[in-house]
Motif scaffolding. Structure first.
Motif, short mmCIF file in Angstrom:
data_model
loop_
_atom_site.label_atom_id
_atom_site.label_comp_id
_atom_site.label_asym_id
_atom_site.label_seq_id
_atom_site.Cartn_x
_atom_site.Cartn_y
_atom_site.Cartn_z
N ALA A 153 -16.71 8.26 85.51
CA ALA A 153 -17.14 7.79 84.18
C ALA A 153 -16.94 8.89 83.14
O ALA A 153 -16.52 8.63 82.01
N ALA A 154 -17.23 10.14 83.53
CA ALA A 154 -17.02 11.27 82.61
C ALA A 154 -15.55 11.40 82.24
O ALA A 154 -15.20 11.63 81.08
N HIS A 155 -14.68 11.25 83.23
CA HIS A 155 -13.24 11.30 82.97
C HIS A 155 -12.83 10.22 81.97
O HIS A 155 -12.05 10.48 81.04
N ILE A 156 -13.33 9.02 82.17
CA ILE A 156 -12.95 7.91 81.30
C ILE A 156 -13.40 8.18 79.86
O ILE A 156 -12.65 7.94 78.90
N GLU A 157 -14.60 8.73 79.69
CA GLU A 157 -15.09 9.01 78.34
C GLU A 157 -14.34 10.17 77.69
O GLU A 157 -14.02 10.13 76.50
N VAL A 158 -14.05 11.21 78.47
CA VAL A 158 -13.30 12.34 77.92
C VAL A 158 -11.87 11.93 77.59
O VAL A 158 -11.36 12.22 76.49
#
Length: 392
Positions: free
Chosen positions: A351-356
């Motif tokens: 999820a962090a990857h997707i937001e970044v």
């Protein structure tokens, strides 16, 4: 008496699917978005739908016609998603969910208009460009509530970029979680409080000094032409004419188109990694590092929109350093993700990857949009937006 009956093998009658044209268009769209228009042959598409080339040509006379059909189909799907979402204009979640669903289900579709459409002629692209603008405008009008405030319009435009950003990376989640992450990102963008949008100014003529090196002049000219005509659509003759050289003289300075593009991409990656190293070495903590990274990247994306554009549209160009470039980009993004997760330990890595990734792509997308490229405080606007999205 022999009462056995000689049975002949049954002949299977193949019936032409009623939706063969649709199957062809979907196969073409998939191929173009995955491999690039220039790397796909008509025979590849015919094989995907189990027909011969002659049968394919009865439906479509050229690859360009197929690309137009694939674009029309995906833009119609996006338009339908937006129409479904805005049926209840007051329901923000419904609006975002509908487009997030499109992005998850038709993940690579935006590559058709962001990357592959450059292979079309102006006449072929013009009606599709108008359709894309109309679809975007409907989404923006719904999310901005019909507000004419330029800040609200910019936030809505940025939210659409974020929702469609999965086209440009391969990180994934189960569908429900994927949609949720995209919606969360879009909501953060829409909630951002931005400075007033500055004046739009006509770009001034180039100032400063031209490089003395012929190779540098050629590289700069090549990059400009790649952006206008695509890498595949650019000839060395075009670049030679731009810098006032014969094509044979050009080879004294560069080996090929790939040499020019690789040089640009390696320099872009190198600049980002050098600034990353400097920031990490001097940051007081993770928040300070992430704030400074956002500012440097937004400034770079605005100043050198043609470079960041090439970094997301032409990375598949032929050459010996493609994997090195991709690895460099992955490592750069990974540092952003590490800092983001330090500030938000509850966010899962995917999820962090997707937001970044969505935030980075939003910066790039807005910076290369000619509607915003002339805004005099665009770097400040994007820095403010991305900082509020990632640090909360």
């Amino acid at each position: 008496m022999n009462d056995s009956i000689e049975r002949r093998p049954m002949t299977t009658v193949r019936r032409r699917p009623a939706n063969r044209r649709q199957l062809i268009v979907e196969a073409a769209g998939h191929r173009f978005s995955q491999q690039g228009f220039e790397n796909v042959a008509m025979g590849d598409i015919a094989a995907d739908v189990h027909i011969g080339a002659s049968a394919l040509y009865r439906h479509f006379s050229s690859k360009s016609e197929l690309l137009c059909a694939a674009l029309d189909a995906e833009l119609d799907r996006l338009g339908q998603a937006i129409t479904a979402g805005v049926s209840e204009a007051e329901d923000l979640d419904r609006n975002l969910e509908s487009v997030a669903q499109f992005a998850v289900t038709n993940r690579r579709a935006p590559l058709l208009w962001e990357r592959e459409a450059r292979h079309l002629t102006a006449e072929e692209w013009s009606p599709r460009a108008a359709n894309l603008r109309e679809v975007r405008d409907r989404f923006i009008a719904a999310l901005s509530g019909g507000n004419a405030d330029e800040g609200a319009v910019l936030r809505a435009r940025a939210a659409l970029s974020a929702l469609l950003s999965p086209a440009f990376h391969s990180v994934s989640l189960p569908p429900d979680a994927f949609r949720s992450s995209l919606q969360h990102l879009a909501k953060r963008i829409l909630a951002a409080k931005l400075p007033a949008v500055g004046k739009r100014t006509v770009p001034a003529a180039a100032r400063g000094l031209a490089p003395a090196s012929k190779r540098e002049l050629i590289i700069q000219a090549g990059l400009r032409i790649f952006r206008e005509q695509t890498y595949a659509g650019t000839r060395l003759e075009d670049i030679a004419a731009e810098v006032g050289l014969s094509t044979s003289s050009l080879y004294n300075h560069v080996e090929s188109k790939a040499d020019i593009l690789e040089t640009v991409l390696l320099r872009g990656n190198g600049y980002l990694h050098v600034t990353l190293d400097d920031i990490l070495a001097s940051a007081s903590d993770e928040e300070d590092a992430l704030r400074r990274l956002v500012g440097v990247f937004a400034s770079f994306a605005v100043r050198r929109a043609e470079v960041t554009d090439a970094m997301v549209t032409d990375l598949r160009a032929p050459g010996n350093t493609t994997e090195q470039l991709r690895q460099g980009q992955r490592e750069y993004v990974e540092e952003w993700v590490h800092l983001f997760m330090a500030l938000h330990p509850g966010r899962g890595r995917q999820a962090a990857h997707i937001e970044v990734q969505g935030t980075i792509m939003t910066i790039i997308d807005i910076a290369r949009d000619r509607q915003y490229g002339c805004v005099d405080n665009l770097a400040d606007l994007l820095t403010s937006l991305a900082t509020q999205v990632l640090i909360y």
